[in-house]
Scaffold this motif. Structure first.
Motif, short mmCIF file in Angstrom:
data_model
loop_
_atom_site.label_atom_id
_atom_site.label_comp_id
_atom_site.label_asym_id
_atom_site.label_seq_id
_atom_site.Cartn_x
_atom_site.Cartn_y
_atom_site.Cartn_z
N HIS A 86 -49.05 -20.01 -14.43
CA HIS A 86 -48.11 -20.54 -15.42
C HIS A 86 -46.69 -20.18 -15.02
N HIS A 87 -45.74 -20.80 -15.70
CA HIS A 87 -44.33 -20.62 -15.39
C HIS A 87 -43.60 -20.08 -16.61
N HIS A 88 -42.28 -20.03 -16.52
CA HIS A 88 -41.48 -19.44 -17.61
C HIS A 88 -40.24 -20.26 -17.89
N ILE A 89 -39.81 -20.19 -19.14
CA ILE A 89 -38.53 -20.77 -19.54
C ILE A 89 -37.69 -19.62 -20.09
N VAL A 90 -36.44 -19.55 -19.65
CA VAL A 90 -35.57 -18.42 -19.97
C VAL A 90 -34.31 -18.94 -20.67
N CYS A 91 -33.95 -18.30 -21.78
CA CYS A 91 -32.71 -18.65 -22.47
C CYS A 91 -31.53 -18.08 -21.70
N THR A 92 -30.58 -18.94 -21.37
CA THR A 92 -29.40 -18.50 -20.61
C THR A 92 -28.42 -17.70 -21.46
N VAL A 125 -42.10 -21.38 -10.95
CA VAL A 125 -41.01 -22.21 -11.47
C VAL A 125 -40.39 -21.48 -12.65
N THR A 126 -39.08 -21.44 -12.68
CA THR A 126 -38.38 -20.90 -13.84
C THR A 126 -37.48 -21.99 -14.39
N TYR A 127 -37.72 -22.35 -15.64
CA TYR A 127 -36.87 -23.30 -16.33
C TYR A 127 -35.81 -22.50 -17.07
N TRP A 128 -34.60 -23.02 -17.14
CA TRP A 128 -33.49 -22.36 -17.82
C TRP A 128 -32.98 -23.28 -18.92
N GLY A 129 -32.62 -22.71 -20.04
CA GLY A 129 -32.09 -23.50 -21.14
C GLY A 129 -31.60 -22.60 -22.25
N CYS A 131 -32.50 -21.30 -26.10
CA CYS A 131 -33.57 -21.23 -27.08
C CYS A 131 -33.10 -21.77 -28.44
N GLU A 132 -34.04 -22.04 -29.30
CA GLU A 132 -33.71 -22.60 -30.62
C GLU A 132 -32.78 -21.70 -31.41
N ARG A 133 -33.03 -20.39 -31.36
CA ARG A 133 -32.22 -19.44 -32.13
C ARG A 133 -30.77 -19.45 -31.66
N CYS A 134 -30.57 -19.44 -30.34
CA CYS A 134 -29.20 -19.46 -29.82
C CYS A 134 -28.52 -20.81 -30.07
N ALA A 135 -29.27 -21.89 -29.96
CA ALA A 135 -28.71 -23.22 -30.24
C ALA A 135 -28.28 -23.31 -31.69
N ALA A 136 -29.09 -22.78 -32.60
CA ALA A 136 -28.75 -22.80 -34.03
C ALA A 136 -27.50 -21.95 -34.28
N ALA A 137 -27.40 -20.81 -33.61
CA ALA A 137 -26.23 -19.95 -33.78
C ALA A 137 -24.98 -20.65 -33.26
N GLU A 138 -25.10 -21.38 -32.17
CA GLU A 138 -23.96 -22.14 -31.65
C GLU A 138 -23.53 -23.23 -32.62
N ARG A 139 -24.51 -23.90 -33.22
CA ARG A 139 -24.18 -24.95 -34.20
C ARG A 139 -23.46 -24.34 -35.39
N ASP A 140 -23.95 -23.19 -35.86
CA ASP A 140 -23.33 -22.53 -37.01
C ASP A 140 -21.88 -22.13 -36.70
N ASP A 141 -21.65 -21.66 -35.46
CA ASP A 141 -20.30 -21.25 -35.05
C ASP A 141 -19.36 -22.45 -34.93
#
Length: 147
Positions: A86-92, A125-129, A131-141
């Motif tokens: 399996h692979h991983h996805i990492v929040c940048t 394989v490492t996917y980068w992106g 995460c939902e929590r950080c995306a929501a925090a960015e939207r709130d900001d």
């Protein structure tokens, strides 16, 4: 019957309290760093040193009971999920890591354009992106302040 003790024996390792504790920690905290594991063991095994945990992790990784992953810019992390390519996805932003199943369903997931004579057994394989929590925090900001 202790499954982890049986796994250690079957792998040719002695059953020790630190090894059992590290196996439990990597099961309950996927993608933990060695420091995370030391902290988790502090209550149960307060005299366990960082060096002892690194030694246990090396032994467990060596026999395939634990997998070591090293996302760029991050300390090594350890997980119990092994043997399935399996692979991983990492929040940048925050560094959160999640598992991603193999894109094709068999190992290796990717076929290289050139093997240079290697017999390919796995693809990492490492996917980068973000995460939902950080995306929501960015939207709130980004929302304007009320007038």
């Amino acid at each position: 019957m202790d499954v982890d003790a049986d796994l250690l024996r079957a792998s040719g390792l002695r059953v020790t309290t630190p090894r059992l504790a590290v196996l439990r920690a990597t099961e309950t905290m996927p993608h933990a760093t060695a420091d995370d594991i030391v902290t988790a063991l502090a209550a149960e095994l307060p005299t366990t040193s960082h060096q002892a945990v690194y030694g246990v992790l090396a032994a467990l990784t060596g026999v395939g009971l634990v997998r070591r992953i090293e996302p760029a810019g991050s300390p090594a992390r350890y997980e119990r999920r092994t043997g399935d390519n399996h692979h991983h996805i990492v929040c940048t932003m925050c560094g959160a890591i999640e598992d991603v199943d193999c894109a094709v369903g068999h190992a290796p997931c990717l076929t290289p354009s050139e093997t240079h004579g290697f017999a390919v057994t796995t693809a990492e394989v490492t996917y980068w992106g973000i995460c939902e929590r950080c995306a929501a925090a960015e939207r709130d900001d980004a929302e304007p302040l009320p007038a």
